[in-house]
Design an enzyme around this catalytic site. Structure first.
Site, mmCIF file in Angstrom:
data_model
loop_
_atom_site.group_PDB
_atom_site.id
_atom_site.type_symbol
_atom_site.label_atom_id
_atom_site.label_comp_id
_atom_site.label_asym_id
_atom_site.label_seq_id
_atom_site.Cartn_x
_atom_site.Cartn_y
_atom_site.Cartn_z
ATOM 1 N N GLU A 182 -1.599 0.834 2.947
ATOM 2 C CA GLU A 182 -1.353 -0.274 2.024
ATOM 3 C C GLU A 182 -0.221 -1.181 2.476
ATOM 4 O O GLU A 182 -0.287 -2.401 2.302
ATOM 5 C CB GLU A 182 -1.055 0.278 0.631
ATOM 6 C CG GLU A 182 -0.855 -0.798 -0.437
ATOM 7 C CD GLU A 182 -2.100 -1.621 -0.682
ATOM 8 O OE1 GLU A 182 -1.962 -2.845 -0.866
ATOM 9 O OE2 GLU A 182 -3.216 -1.059 -0.668
ATOM 10 N N GLU A 183 0.835 -0.602 3.062
ATOM 11 C CA GLU A 183 2.033 -1.396 3.342
ATOM 12 C C GLU A 183 2.336 -1.592 4.827
ATOM 13 O O GLU A 183 2.960 -2.579 5.200
ATOM 14 C CB GLU A 183 3.252 -0.745 2.661
ATOM 15 C CG GLU A 183 3.070 -0.444 1.183
ATOM 16 C CD GLU A 183 2.753 -1.670 0.334
ATOM 17 O OE1 GLU A 183 2.762 -2.811 0.868
ATOM 18 O OE2 GLU A 183 2.481 -1.512 -0.865
ATOM 19 N N SER B 257 -1.034 -9.964 -8.877
ATOM 20 C CA SER B 257 -0.234 -8.994 -8.134
ATOM 21 C C SER B 257 1.237 -9.428 -8.156
ATOM 22 O O SER B 257 1.811 -9.545 -9.242
ATOM 23 C CB SER B 257 -0.780 -8.834 -6.714
ATOM 24 O OG SER B 257 -0.277 -7.663 -6.108
ATOM 25 N N ASP C 275 -7.116 0.060 -11.186
ATOM 26 C CA ASP C 275 -6.218 -0.408 -10.130
ATOM 27 C C ASP C 275 -5.363 0.760 -9.632
ATOM 28 O O ASP C 275 -4.620 1.368 -10.401
ATOM 29 C CB ASP C 275 -5.321 -1.519 -10.683
ATOM 30 C CG ASP C 275 -4.627 -2.324 -9.603
ATOM 31 O OD1 ASP C 275 -4.343 -1.753 -8.541
ATOM 32 O OD2 ASP C 275 -4.362 -3.521 -9.830
ATOM 33 N N HIS D 280 -7.772 -3.411 -8.021
ATOM 34 C CA HIS D 280 -6.860 -4.522 -7.714
ATOM 35 C C HIS D 280 -7.619 -5.703 -7.129
ATOM 36 O O HIS D 280 -7.208 -6.851 -7.290
ATOM 37 C CB HIS D 280 -5.787 -4.042 -6.738
ATOM 38 C CG HIS D 280 -4.559 -4.900 -6.712
ATOM 39 N ND1 HIS D 280 -3.736 -5.064 -7.805
ATOM 40 C CD2 HIS D 280 -4.007 -5.659 -5.724
ATOM 41 C CE1 HIS D 280 -2.734 -5.872 -7.499
ATOM 42 N NE2 HIS D 280 -2.882 -6.248 -6.241
#
Length: 750
Positions: free
Chosen positions: A212-213, A615, A690, A722
């Site tokens: 994800e990051e 977001s 989400d 999401h």
């Protein structure tokens, strides 16, 4: 008289809308464009995706869906003739059966932002004779010469994830049931390379924050000689388990996810190397670092980048399995004033140069005044470390850049994306020898990227501008840019003419989107379309970014956008200004940019401004009406982070610091203490499924607002993740609802 709860809710809602309603009659909102936008997946269905040049450079393979069906098929483009043919469809492999994705694969696609079904990816073997195709948890090999498809006999106990050819083309590796397996193509037999993997301790899978990051979606790597596999072990013991339940299906068991939060236990990660023929794992030295950020195994050996939890420090290591030695290539403590250091995607690279082992890596931009004059204008620095025969290391600083694309070791070139203007992105070629030549390969204003053939003679350049959706052309990969052909599209083109102006005002890049029937004599209500978070540019010269804002403007608004401090492409001080100031600096900049726009464009009614975002943009929208009700008169906040202690470690701690010492910064950025001050209309929208920004965020803010006695609107999206754009109906209805909300609270042009 007894009042039922449903009647009370209806009465309260009617009263709230009656108090805020615009008395001017308005025609119904026409959502037909939104319907086309949603059903065509933002007009991207039917466009070539994921192009790859065959190793011999004679053909380009790519994925493409029909214009009206979100299922990707495999196509082949012949460079010499310009002809395109379909090679395979998902239906041809699955027959009448439907695609069946496991929850893990669905989550993986969510991390990769994939909305279409069918073939998610494909892989050439080293010679380019065979294509590896994962589909519905199964593995297929397509022989290009015979056009025969063979399904590989993988074992039971979990779907196949992340398959890769061995470099010699004789084997295929993948992850199944939390362990790494290899299948021998000659015998079609499967062998476990790792054992003991469980849902808590996985082998060969990238953990959540890596996907994800960090943008790292794999957890294992082949050695160039096909004799070893390096793999990640991710131990989730002690990490909080969060659950995603579907309110529509109370009989279904909630999905479980390990979710590390700031100040809590993180996933324990280590990197091991194991012989494919069998043997014990050799574990790499992790030193004091908590994150395994990047891994590459090339001619210079296994190179891996480690990162400290506070992300102010990183180290680069090189391992040679033949000698068993580990070398420290470099480490960077960062400048004392630097609150964090960014990771550079697709780097490091391990290769050979001038006969020596070389590691190419990226680092954060240092103070321009302390560096020698370098080509390029980007935020990152491309560096090279050469391991000399006498054991010494020699370091080179090559260029500035924004994004790394590819390395051509034979011809001593690196291909990058760079631009002095953050609204654009251009493909460039830089010499990685001492001359540091720098050449632009694209020039048309817009956003450009590229993939290249093995010898880098040709490339597939994908470009978009303010007047054209993405197109992919095959070109000579040098400054001449001679066009060899175009990958054909069958997409529906947007039937919406953009009226967008992008310009720099003061310190800020801004966009103004006017309605199609714009009347300069009128004053228009304004909608600020915002993201505002780090690592994301909103104001860019790309048509697809402005389709929904243009539709929204056509409903009787002027839509504007501002890229505030913290957004990339503007240098170290600009990006780091948001450190521990999420709640103030981005919003202050948005207000400053908005006021500059209102001063320059008299048609903007600065007294009637709404704000919308998703977001981080949802956080900004809610923050806007809570913190600056003098500026923002209404907000639609989609999937907002409302309490930064409930977001993941790697993203949040980078910008907010570590708990408990940074507690004050977390408290100041939270929206929950601001709830008691709400005085403006607020619509909270959030998908209940989400697993990125959990529905918990909107529930916590809703609870705080309710207990403070505040009126607000809430729109839960049951079962939606999401990526709400995956559901066409949700996309259409959501933006239609937003338009009505703003029309009600901001009024019409005057």
């Amino acid at each position: 008289m007894k009042l039922t709860l449903s009647a009370l809710a209806a009465a309260l809602a009617l009263g709230a809308h009656a108090r805020a309603a615009d008395p001017t009659p308005r025609k119904p909102v026409d959502t037909s464009f939104l319907k086309r936008f949603a059903e065509t997946r933002r007009f991207m269905l039917g466009r070539p995706q994921n192009p790859k040049v065959a190793p011999d450079g004679k053909t380009v393979l790519f994925l493409r869906a029909d214009a009206d069906k979100p299922a990707l098929k495999l196509f082949e483009f012949d460079v010499a003739t310009g002809q395109t043919k379909e090679l395979l469809s998902p239906q041809a492999l699955l027959g009448s059966g439907d695609e069946n994705l496991t929850p893990e694969e669905k989550a993986r696609r969510e991390r990769m932002r994939l909305t279409a079904g069918g073939f998610a990816d494909f892989h050439f073997d080293a010679a380019g004779n065979n294509i590896l195709l994962p589909l519905s948890g199964r593995l297929f090999v397509y022989d290009r010469a015979t056009r025969k498809v063979t399904e590989l006999k993988t074992g039971a106990g979990g779907a196949v994830v992340d398959p890769k050819w061995s470099p010699d083309g004789k084997k295929v590796a993948y992850v199944r049931g939390f362990d790494v397996y290899v299948i021998d193509l000659a015998t079609n037999t499967e062998t476990a390379i790792t054992t003991g993997g469980t849902v808590q301790k996985t082998h060969g899978l990238a953990e959540f924050v890596a996907q994800e990051e960090m943008g790292r979606f794999t957890g294992y790597w082949w050695s160039p000689d096909s004799k070893y596999i390096a793999y990640e072990e991710a131990d989730h013991a002690g990490v909080e388990t969060w659950f995603v339940a579907d309110p529509f299906k109370p009989n279904a068991k909630p999905l479980e996810q390990f979710y590390p939060r700031p100040g809590k236990k993180n996933v324990a990660v280590r990197l091991g190397v194991v012989p494919v023929a069998g043997g014990e794992t050799v574990w790499m030295e992790m030193h004091r670092y908590e994150y395994l950020a990047r891994v590459d195994w090339g001619k210079a050996g296994l190179v891996y980048q480690l990162q400290s939890r506070n992300q102010k420090e990183w180290g680069l290591q090189r391992y040679d399995p033949d000698t068993g030695k580990t070398y420290g290539v470099c480490h960077d403590l960062g400048a004392p004033e630097l609150p964090w250091q960014e990771l550079v995607p697709l780097l490091p690279r391990s290769t050979e140069f001038n006969g020596n082992s070389v590691v190419l890596y990226g680092s954060d931009q240092c103070d321009r005044n302390t560096l020698p004059k370098l080509p390029g204008a980007g935020n990152h620095i491309l560096n090279m470390t050469e391991h000399l025969p006498d054991g010494r290391f020699r370091h080179y600083t090559l260029t500035r850049f924004n994004q790394f694309l590819s390395l051509d070791s034979a011809n001593k070139h690196a291909y990058i994306v760079d631009s002095a203007d953050p609204t654009q992105a251009h493909v460039c070629r830089v010499g990685i020898d001492r001359d540091r030549t720098f050449e632009h390969l694209t020039s048309a204003p817009g956003q450009h990227t590229a993939v290249f053939s093995k010898n880098h003679a040709i490339g597939v350049f994908t470009s978009t501008t303010l007047t054209r959706m993405p197109t992919s052309t095959v070109r000579i990969a040098d400054p001449s840019g001679a066009k060899l052909g175009e990958l054909p599209s069958v997409a529906v083109e947007p039937d919406l003419k953009l009226n967008v102006t992008i310009a720099k005002l003061g310190d800020f890049w801004t966009a103004v989107v006017r309605p199609h029937d714009f009347d300069p004599k009128k004053k228009y209500p304004v909608i600020l379309d915002v993201y505002g978070g780090p690592r994301h540019l909103h104001v860019v010269q790309a048509m697809r970014n402005w389709l929904v804002p243009q539709w929204l403007a056509n409903q009787g608004f002027v839509v504007v956008a501002v890229d505030n401090r913290g957004t990339p492409g503007r240098g170290r001080e600009w990006e780091r200004a948001v450190y521990q100031k999420f709640g103030t600096v981005p919003l202050d900049d948005q207000v400053k940019g908005l006021r500059l726009l209102c001063e320059k464009h008299p048609e903007l009614d600065g007294d009637r401004v709404g704000i919308v975002g998703w977001s981080f943009g949802g956080y900004m929208a809610a923050n806007g009406v809570l913190r600056r009700p003098d500026v923002f008169k209404a907000a639609v906040a989609g999937a907002p982070v409302t309490d930064w202690e409930d977001y993941d470690t790697h993203y949040t701690e980078r910008y907010m610091g570590l708990l408990p010492e940074a507690q004050k910064a977390y408290d100041e950025a939270s929206l929950l203490p601001l709830a008691k001050g709400l005085t403006r209309p607020l619509l909270l929208v959030h998908g209940t499924a989400d697993d990125n920004v959990y529905y918990r965020h909107s529930l916590k803010l809703s609870d705080a607002l309710f207990r403070a006695g505040k009126n607000f609107d809430s729109l839960p999206l049951p079962g939606v993740t999401h990526m709400y754009t995956s559901d066409p109906v949700v996309t259409e209805r959501l933006w239609g609802r937003a338009a009505v909300f703003f029309a009600t609270h901001l009024g019409a042009p005057k």
